[in-house]
Design an enzyme around this catalytic site. Structure first.
Site, PDB file in Angstrom:
ATOM      1  N   HIS A 191      -7.133   0.084  -3.369  1.00 46.59           N
ATOM      2  CA  HIS A 191      -8.436   0.515  -2.854  1.00 46.59           C
ATOM      3  C   HIS A 191      -9.122   1.534  -3.767  1.00 46.59           C
ATOM      4  O   HIS A 191     -10.308   1.790  -3.621  1.00 46.59           O
ATOM      5  CB  HIS A 191      -8.306   1.060  -1.423  1.00 46.59           C
ATOM      6  CG  HIS A 191      -7.674   2.411  -1.298  1.00 46.59           C
ATOM      7  ND1 HIS A 191      -6.358   2.596  -0.940  1.00 46.59           N
ATOM      8  CD2 HIS A 191      -8.183   3.645  -1.478  1.00 46.59           C
ATOM      9  CE1 HIS A 191      -6.096   3.892  -0.904  1.00 46.59           C
ATOM     10  NE2 HIS A 191      -7.185   4.551  -1.228  1.00 46.59           N
ATOM     11  N   ASP A 226      -1.647  -2.862  -1.070  1.00 44.52           N
ATOM     12  CA  ASP A 226      -2.559  -1.847  -1.583  1.00 44.52           C
ATOM     13  C   ASP A 226      -2.057  -1.256  -2.899  1.00 44.52           C
ATOM     14  O   ASP A 226      -2.066  -0.036  -3.087  1.00 44.52           O
ATOM     15  CB  ASP A 226      -2.785  -0.740  -0.553  1.00 44.52           C
ATOM     16  CG  ASP A 226      -4.021   0.113  -0.878  1.00 44.52           C
ATOM     17  OD1 ASP A 226      -4.847  -0.339  -1.704  1.00 44.52           O
ATOM     18  OD2 ASP A 226      -4.140   1.220  -0.342  1.00 44.52           O
ATOM     19  N   ASN A 258      -5.694  11.771  -3.345  1.00 46.33           N
ATOM     20  CA  ASN A 258      -4.262  11.620  -3.617  1.00 46.33           C
ATOM     21  C   ASN A 258      -3.853  10.148  -3.652  1.00 46.33           C
ATOM     22  O   ASN A 258      -2.735   9.819  -4.066  1.00 46.33           O
ATOM     23  CB  ASN A 258      -3.412  12.319  -2.550  1.00 46.33           C
ATOM     24  CG  ASN A 258      -3.236  13.808  -2.820  1.00 46.33           C
ATOM     25  OD1 ASN A 258      -3.898  14.630  -2.205  1.00 46.33           O
ATOM     26  ND2 ASN A 258      -2.342  14.139  -3.736  1.00 46.33           N
ATOM     27  N   SER A 259      -4.720   9.262  -3.177  1.00 46.55           N
ATOM     28  CA  SER A 259      -4.388   7.841  -3.117  1.00 46.55           C
ATOM     29  C   SER A 259      -3.950   7.326  -4.478  1.00 46.55           C
ATOM     30  O   SER A 259      -4.643   7.513  -5.480  1.00 46.55           O
ATOM     31  CB  SER A 259      -5.597   7.033  -2.646  1.00 46.55           C
ATOM     32  OG  SER A 259      -5.892   7.301  -1.302  1.00 46.55           O
TER      33      SER A 259
END
Length: 488
Positions: A112, A142, A215-216
């Site tokens: 994402h 993801d 932080n993703s």
């Protein structure tokens, strides 16, 4: 007296052998040395997407002037300038990632973070900006794999064993919260195998280490400096960290990343079944010891399971020698199996277990062909019109045979056979299990029913056999599922 923690040390010392068994599970006096070692491998990800300005409506008509009028050229030039395409604006997102191969420049992040991006930039710890190539991405887990080319020396970090992590173990999370740059937080593993309905292979590690927006895609490390998770999601009513963060376990990510590197996409195993959880009531009605396994609700025609003889109503309890202790374990185990591999599958069928051999298919190929698990293939005979009958009551439901009028009213498929529910008594066990008018009962006790009297008879038979529940196979507008109704 209970041990008391003072300055990070317990008053009651652990036995020497226990300390030796887990030397890296105790918190160090400082995480500084570990953070200093790991920070160069963590990168910031900046992705941008071009978005053209919206046109402000159709071009207005040029006023009419006499031929040769100077105003004619003036207005034509004016409107032409107005209709020129406006500069494109860029929508930018920030995330994190980490280098797993310093020689070839491979970087792992979240899907994402880079999804639909026209341009991806990797920013190293020393603020070096490098354009990145998208190698492949996977929306189901993801995850995304990038590649960068640079003469700048890179630092890589290895994957660790996420299955070895225990609740209470210390972890470090490094990322780019709010676009501020590299940031380190520490916490513990709060829980394992969390399902947050993010995808079909949910198996998240939960942590209380602060994880915020940005932080993703960043790594979660154990105290050996190994990546045991990829920070992906947070639970937060406010949008900020409340101490509930989720990370993709490294053991799931490793295989996905390897496939993205080799093929540019994932190649998952496929069984060709639609499954549901085995509740205690379902287990009792099937005579299954313990409520474990994955109940097959329907089988895709000509899929791997169908070719192997797996049927709706079977409970998969082992796949390729691996225990299926709960429903959601089966999709992951199948996905991790090599395509075209012949594997033994142990199923529970009609009171006993049996083993069939299944040749695993490819999920992505099945998706491209539009294959989905479907219900029974019984075809309605031409002119098969069930006569109207007086409804039969059982289990707190009113049921009747399917008529053309009911097919139209409840949108029942033309080839569907069974008994339609026309009313459900409030506060009945059927209502508690979610049954409602328009549902079609196809099987009772894994035996087909064609008229309401069949249902009533089979329910009565189950009561006489002192069964605690009866299993129904129910269709709701093409969605098949098993429902166990308590008989008490």
């Amino acid at each position: 007296m209970a041990s008391v923690l003072v300055g990070g040390a317990a008053a009651g010392a652990l036995p020497a052998q226990a300390q030796a068994a887990a030397p890296n599970r105790n918190a160090p006096g400082s995480f500084a040395d570990l953070a200093e070692k790991l920070l160069p491998a963590v990168v910031n990800i900046s992705s941008s997407q071009n978005a053209p300005q919206r046109q402000q409506g159709p071009r207005p008509e040029i006023p009419q002037f006499p031929p040769g009028s100077p105003f004619e050229d003036f207005f034509r030039d004016f409107f032409d300038r107005q209709q020129q395409e406006q500069p494109q604006r860029k929508s930018t997102s920030l995330g994190s990632g980490f280098v797993i191969d310093a020689t070839n420049g491979y970087v792992v992040t979240n899907n994402h973070v880079v999804q639909d991006a026209d341009e991806i930039t990797v920013i190293l710890q020393d603020d070096t900006n490098i354009k990145a190539e998208l190698v492949g991405r996977d929306s189901k887990t993801d995850l995304a794999l990038l590649k960068i080319k640079t003469s700048h020396p890179l630092v890589a970090v290895p994957f660790g064993d996420s299955d070895a992590m225990r609740v209470g173990d210390w972890v470090l999370a490094i990322g780019n919260p709010f676009g501020l740059g590299g940031s380190v937080t520490a916490g513990i593993i709060s829980a394992r195998q969390r399902n947050i309905d993010a995808g079909p292979y949910d198996d998240f590690l939960q942590t209380d280490a602060s994880i915020n927006r940005g932080n993703s895609g960043g790594p979660m490390f154990n105290l050996n400096g190994e990546v045991i998770g990829i920070n992906t999601a947070i639970f937060s009513p406010s949008g900020g960290s409340v101490g509930i963060g989720f990370a993709i376990p490294s053991n799931l990510a490793k295989q996905v990343v390897a496939q993205l590197k080799d093929y540019g996409k994932t190649r998952r195993g496929w069984l060709g079944v639609r499954i549901q959880a085995v509740t205690p009531e379902i287990a009792e009605s099937l005579g299954l010891p313990g409520h474990k396994g994955a109940l097959v609700a329907s089988v895709t025609p000509d899929g791997p399971a169908a070719k192997a003889g797996i049927q709706a109503g079977d409970v998969v309890i082992k796949f390729d020698g691996k225990e299926i202790d709960e429903m959601r374990r089966l999709p992951r185990v199948v996905a991790e199996t090599s395509i075209d591999k012949a594997v033994p599958v142990e199923v529970w069928r009609k009171g006993k277990s049996q083993t069939v051999q299944v040749k695993v298919g490819e999920l992505e190929a099945a998706e491209e062909q539009g294959l989905l698990a479907a219900g029974p293939e019984d075809k309605q005979q031409p002119g098969d019109k069930a006569p109207a009958q007086k409804p039969v009551e059982s289990l707190g439901m009113k049921m009747t045979a399917i008529t053309p009028e009911l097919r139209q009213q409840y949108e029942i498929k033309p080839d569907m056979k069974g008994v339609v529910i026309t009313d459900v008594t409030s506060n009945s066990t059927a209502a508690e299990k979610g049954l409602r008018a328009g549902d079609v009962i196809i099987e009772v006790g894994q035996e087909e029913v064609r008229k309401p009297e069949d249902v009533a008879a089979k329910v009565q038979k189950a009561k006489e056999q002192n069964k605690k529940s009866v299993l129904l196979l129910v269709d709701r507008k093409g969605d098949l599922r098993f429902v166990a109704i308590p008989l008490s």
